[in-house]
Scaffold this motif. Sequence first.
Motif, PDB file in Angstrom:
ATOM      1  N   ALA A 174      33.423  40.572  42.625  1.00 59.49           N
ATOM      2  CA  ALA A 174      33.172  40.384  41.194  1.00 59.49           C
ATOM      3  C   ALA A 174      34.420  40.659  40.361  1.00 59.49           C
ATOM      4  CB  ALA A 174      32.027  41.290  40.747  1.00 59.49           C
ATOM      5  N   THR A 175      35.178  41.679  40.733  1.00 61.56           N
ATOM      6  CA  THR A 175      36.394  42.005  39.981  1.00 61.56           C
ATOM      7  C   THR A 175      37.412  40.872  40.081  1.00 61.56           C
ATOM      8  OG1 THR A 175      36.057  44.371  40.364  1.00 61.56           O
ATOM      9  CG2 THR A 175      38.269  43.666  39.748  1.00 61.56           C
ATOM     10  N   VAL A 176      37.628  40.392  41.308  1.00 60.12           N
ATOM     11  CA  VAL A 176      38.560  39.279  41.496  1.00 60.12           C
ATOM     12  C   VAL A 176      38.048  38.029  40.777  1.00 60.12           C
ATOM     13  CG1 VAL A 176      39.605  37.736  43.198  1.00 60.12           C
ATOM     14  CG2 VAL A 176      39.428  40.181  43.676  1.00 60.12           C
ATOM     15  N   GLY A 177      36.744  37.760  40.888  1.00 61.17           N
ATOM     16  CA  GLY A 177      36.183  36.585  40.248  1.00 61.17           C
ATOM     17  C   GLY A 177      36.255  36.639  38.741  1.00 61.17           C
ATOM     18  N   TRP A 178      36.015  37.810  38.164  1.00 62.92           N
ATOM     19  CA  TRP A 178      36.070  37.949  36.703  1.00 62.92           C
ATOM     20  C   TRP A 178      37.481  37.642  36.196  1.00 62.92           C
ATOM     21  CZ3 TRP A 178      32.093  40.740  33.652  1.00 62.92           C
ATOM     22  CH2 TRP A 178      32.401  40.789  32.288  1.00 62.92           C
ATOM     23  N   ILE A 179      38.472  38.277  36.832  1.00 61.19           N
ATOM     24  CA  ILE A 179      39.863  38.087  36.388  1.00 61.19           C
ATOM     25  C   ILE A 179      40.290  36.636  36.593  1.00 61.19           C
ATOM     26  CG2 ILE A 179      42.245  38.754  36.832  1.00 61.19           C
ATOM     27  CD1 ILE A 179      41.188  41.545  37.580  1.00 61.19           C
ATOM     28  N   ALA A 180      39.945  36.062  37.747  1.00 57.97           N
ATOM     29  CA  ALA A 180      40.338  34.675  38.027  1.00 57.97           C
ATOM     30  C   ALA A 180      39.721  33.712  37.017  1.00 57.97           C
ATOM     31  CB  ALA A 180      39.919  34.295  39.448  1.00 57.97           C
ATOM     32  N   THR A 181      38.456  33.912  36.698  1.00 59.01           N
ATOM     33  CA  THR A 181      37.796  33.027  35.732  1.00 59.01           C
ATOM     34  C   THR A 181      38.440  33.135  34.363  1.00 59.01           C
ATOM     35  OG1 THR A 181      35.701  33.229  36.922  1.00 59.01           O
ATOM     36  CG2 THR A 181      35.587  32.464  34.648  1.00 59.01           C
ATOM     37  N   ASP A 182      38.715  34.365  33.910  1.00 59.95           N
ATOM     38  CA  ASP A 182      39.320  34.546  32.594  1.00 59.95           C
ATOM     39  C   ASP A 182      40.750  34.024  32.542  1.00 59.95           C
ATOM     40  OD1 ASP A 182      37.037  35.599  31.615  1.00 59.95           O
ATOM     41  OD2 ASP A 182      37.701  37.686  31.540  1.00 59.95           O
ATOM     42  N   GLY A 184      41.590  31.229  33.918  1.00 64.68           N
ATOM     43  CA  GLY A 184      41.511  29.770  33.892  1.00 64.68           C
ATOM     44  C   GLY A 184      41.224  29.107  35.216  1.00 64.68           C
ATOM     45  N   ILE A 185      40.893  29.875  36.252  1.00 66.18           N
ATOM     46  CA  ILE A 185      40.582  29.281  37.555  1.00 66.18           C
ATOM     47  C   ILE A 185      39.072  29.036  37.613  1.00 66.18           C
ATOM     48  CG2 ILE A 185      40.654  29.609  40.048  1.00 66.18           C
ATOM     49  CD1 ILE A 185      43.018  31.503  39.632  1.00 66.18           C
ATOM     50  N   HIS A 186      38.670  27.779  37.677  1.00 63.40           N
ATOM     51  CA  HIS A 186      37.253  27.418  37.642  1.00 63.40           C
ATOM     52  C   HIS A 186      36.919  26.464  38.785  1.00 63.40           C
ATOM     53  CE1 HIS A 186      36.817  29.045  33.529  1.00 63.40           C
ATOM     54  NE2 HIS A 186      38.018  28.525  33.311  1.00 63.40           N
ATOM     55  N   PHE A 187      35.621  26.369  39.117  1.00 59.20           N
ATOM     56  CA  PHE A 187      35.167  25.343  40.035  1.00 59.20           C
ATOM     57  C   PHE A 187      35.360  23.977  39.382  1.00 59.20           C
ATOM     58  CE2 PHE A 187      32.484  28.829  41.794  1.00 59.20           C
ATOM     59  CZ  PHE A 187      32.900  28.725  43.112  1.00 59.20           C
ATOM     60  N   PRO A 188      35.569  22.923  40.179  1.00 62.88           N
ATOM     61  CA  PRO A 188      35.658  21.583  39.587  1.00 62.88           C
ATOM     62  C   PRO A 188      34.309  21.185  38.987  1.00 62.88           C
ATOM     63  CG  PRO A 188      35.596  21.464  41.985  1.00 62.88           C
ATOM     64  CD  PRO A 188      35.749  22.898  41.648  1.00 62.88           C
ATOM     65  N   GLY A 189      34.345  20.361  37.962  1.00 63.74           N
ATOM     66  CA  GLY A 189      33.113  19.948  37.290  1.00 63.74           C
ATOM     67  C   GLY A 189      33.149  20.355  35.834  1.00 63.74           C
ATOM     68  N   GLU A 190      32.650  19.484  34.981  1.00 58.81           N
ATOM     69  CA  GLU A 190      32.725  19.710  33.543  1.00 58.81           C
ATOM     70  C   GLU A 190      31.981  20.971  33.121  1.00 58.81           C
ATOM     71  OE1 GLU A 190      33.898  19.321  29.752  1.00 58.81           O
ATOM     72  OE2 GLU A 190      34.563  18.121  31.476  1.00 58.81           O
ATOM     73  N   THR A 197      33.903  34.473  31.537  1.00 56.19           N
ATOM     74  CA  THR A 197      33.016  35.198  32.439  1.00 56.19           C
ATOM     75  C   THR A 197      31.788  35.727  31.710  1.00 56.19           C
ATOM     76  OG1 THR A 197      35.013  35.894  33.618  1.00 56.19           O
ATOM     77  CG2 THR A 197      32.967  36.991  34.208  1.00 56.19           C
ATOM     78  N   LEU A 198      31.981  36.195  30.468  1.00 56.49           N
ATOM     79  CA  LEU A 198      30.848  36.697  29.701  1.00 56.49           C
ATOM     80  C   LEU A 198      29.837  35.592  29.399  1.00 56.49           C
ATOM     81  CD1 LEU A 198      32.420  39.176  27.112  1.00 56.49           C
ATOM     82  CD2 LEU A 198      30.756  39.721  28.887  1.00 56.49           C
ATOM     83  N   GLN A 199      30.318  34.358  29.239  1.00 52.57           N
ATOM     84  CA  GLN A 199      29.438  33.241  28.901  1.00 52.57           C
ATOM     85  C   GLN A 199      28.847  32.562  30.135  1.00 52.57           C
ATOM     86  OE1 GLN A 199      32.368  30.881  26.965  1.00 52.57           O
ATOM     87  NE2 GLN A 199      32.228  31.947  24.990  1.00 52.57           N
ATOM     88  N   ALA A 200      29.350  32.910  31.324  1.00 53.65           N
ATOM     89  CA  ALA A 200      29.023  32.149  32.530  1.00 53.65           C
ATOM     90  C   ALA A 200      27.530  32.167  32.845  1.00 53.65           C
ATOM     91  CB  ALA A 200      29.820  32.689  33.710  1.00 53.65           C
ATOM     92  N   HIS A 201      26.880  33.321  32.734  1.00 54.42           N
ATOM     93  CA  HIS A 201      25.462  33.403  33.097  1.00 54.42           C
ATOM     94  C   HIS A 201      24.623  32.461  32.244  1.00 54.42           C
ATOM     95  CE1 HIS A 201      21.330  34.999  32.790  1.00 54.42           C
ATOM     96  NE2 HIS A 201      21.472  35.254  34.083  1.00 54.42           N
ATOM     97  N   ASP A 202      24.760  32.572  30.922  1.00 53.53           N
ATOM     98  CA  ASP A 202      23.950  31.730  30.039  1.00 53.53           C
ATOM     99  C   ASP A 202      24.288  30.251  30.224  1.00 53.53           C
ATOM    100  OD1 ASP A 202      22.807  34.020  29.112  1.00 53.53           O
ATOM    101  OD2 ASP A 202      23.964  34.112  27.249  1.00 53.53           O
ATOM    102  N   LEU A 269      36.766  52.003  44.560  1.00 55.57           N
ATOM    103  CA  LEU A 269      37.634  51.713  43.419  1.00 55.57           C
ATOM    104  C   LEU A 269      37.135  50.491  42.649  1.00 55.57           C
ATOM    105  CD1 LEU A 269      40.232  52.237  41.818  1.00 55.57           C
ATOM    106  CD2 LEU A 269      41.450  50.831  43.490  1.00 55.57           C
ATOM    107  N   ALA A 270      36.696  49.465  43.379  1.00 55.14           N
ATOM    108  CA  ALA A 270      36.219  48.241  42.723  1.00 55.14           C
ATOM    109  C   ALA A 270      34.955  48.498  41.908  1.00 55.14           C
ATOM    110  CB  ALA A 270      35.952  47.160  43.775  1.00 55.14           C
ATOM    111  N   MET A 271      34.079  49.400  42.373  1.00 53.46           N
ATOM    112  CA  MET A 271      32.878  49.709  41.593  1.00 53.46           C
ATOM    113  C   MET A 271      33.261  50.314  40.247  1.00 53.46           C
ATOM    114  SD  MET A 271      29.969  50.997  44.302  1.00 53.46           S
ATOM    115  CE  MET A 271      30.958  51.901  45.500  1.00 53.46           C
ATOM    116  N   MET A 272      34.239  51.223  40.257  1.00 56.94           N
ATOM    117  CA  MET A 272      34.714  51.797  38.994  1.00 56.94           C
ATOM    118  C   MET A 272      35.411  50.742  38.147  1.00 56.94           C
ATOM    119  SD  MET A 272      33.705  54.899  39.179  1.00 56.94           S
ATOM    120  CE  MET A 272      34.595  55.599  37.800  1.00 56.94           C
ATOM    121  N   ALA A 273      36.234  49.900  38.801  1.00 56.69           N
ATOM    122  CA  ALA A 273      36.988  48.878  38.070  1.00 56.69           C
ATOM    123  C   ALA A 273      36.060  47.862  37.412  1.00 56.69           C
ATOM    124  CB  ALA A 273      37.955  48.169  39.018  1.00 56.69           C
ATOM    125  N   PHE A 274      35.055  47.402  38.156  1.00 61.93           N
ATOM    126  CA  PHE A 274      34.156  46.408  37.584  1.00 61.93           C
ATOM    127  C   PHE A 274      33.359  46.979  36.417  1.00 61.93           C
ATOM    128  CE2 PHE A 274      30.176  44.040  37.314  1.00 61.93           C
ATOM    129  CZ  PHE A 274      30.680  42.764  37.099  1.00 61.93           C
TER     130      PHE A 274
END
Length: 291
Positions: A174-182, A184-190, A197-202, A269-274
């Motif tokens: 989750a930590t790596v994914g959050w930073i990567a998404t913010d 600008g690294i995204h899955f292909p597709g519009e 990351t904050l908007q991703a769930h909705d 460490l990742a639990m604290m970081a996330f």
Amino acid sequence: AHEILVNPRSGGMGPSDYGLGVELLEGKPAEEIERRQTSERNNGRLAMVAIMGLMVQDGMFGMTPVELLKGGGWWGESVDYLIKDIPICSGVAGCATRRGLTARRAVVYSDPFPKLPDEPEQKMSEALPYLKAPPQLEGWVGNKGFDPLSVTDALPVYLTREAELKHGRVCMLATVGWIATDLGIHFPGEMFQNVSTLQAHDAMVKAGMMQPFLAFIGCLELYGGFLLLQGLSEELPREAGDFYLRTLMPSDKAGADTMKLKELENGRLAMMAFSGIATAGALTGKGWPFL
């Protein structure tokens, strides 16, 4: 600080009124105010008695409440020898003659904080030096003697280690994914573009993508739950958190323990970081690094 914490507020209800929580009494009838104040005093009195009882129990028996219940049951050891010669107690159900339904035998010690006769010498916790190290954690990789809530007194260490590893692995991803998404690294597709990351769930709920995600995670959880139960019952020779993905695992025990320790500590460490990343993102409304 003295004026705020010690002196009662001007115009208050009495010497113990410091203005904390008085908004809960505003507009209430006098009977309700008296009831709430009585409840507070009664709970305080009960808490004083409770903490004294816990301290005496811990000092006399050197065990947490959970350990004490597991060792002696709800009512403690039998004291049949005290009433065995009383005629009225011969075969009468009203007397405490059955084991497990009697009061704990009182023992008077000259030392107010004694050790039990067969109690082994217990080390102090490495993480919390003022607490004793839980003996059930001995031998587990990454053991720091940290269990201030005595969770492993009530649950198997196998289960708690499984939960710790799962949470650590999820938080590392989750930590790596959050930073990567913010960044600008995204899955292909519009639908995946221009989404923080904050908007991703909705956004994924709106796009109808959550059902496949949940189905995939559900399959992983079913497999993990099956392995957990098999390992916990010792029907399968499996260590906690082992999914048999051992490509990078050294074959010797020392090397394997080193790898396990690295995973465990990085997961902690990742639990604290996330937790920090999610809090910072929610409070600032910005993407990583929240500037």
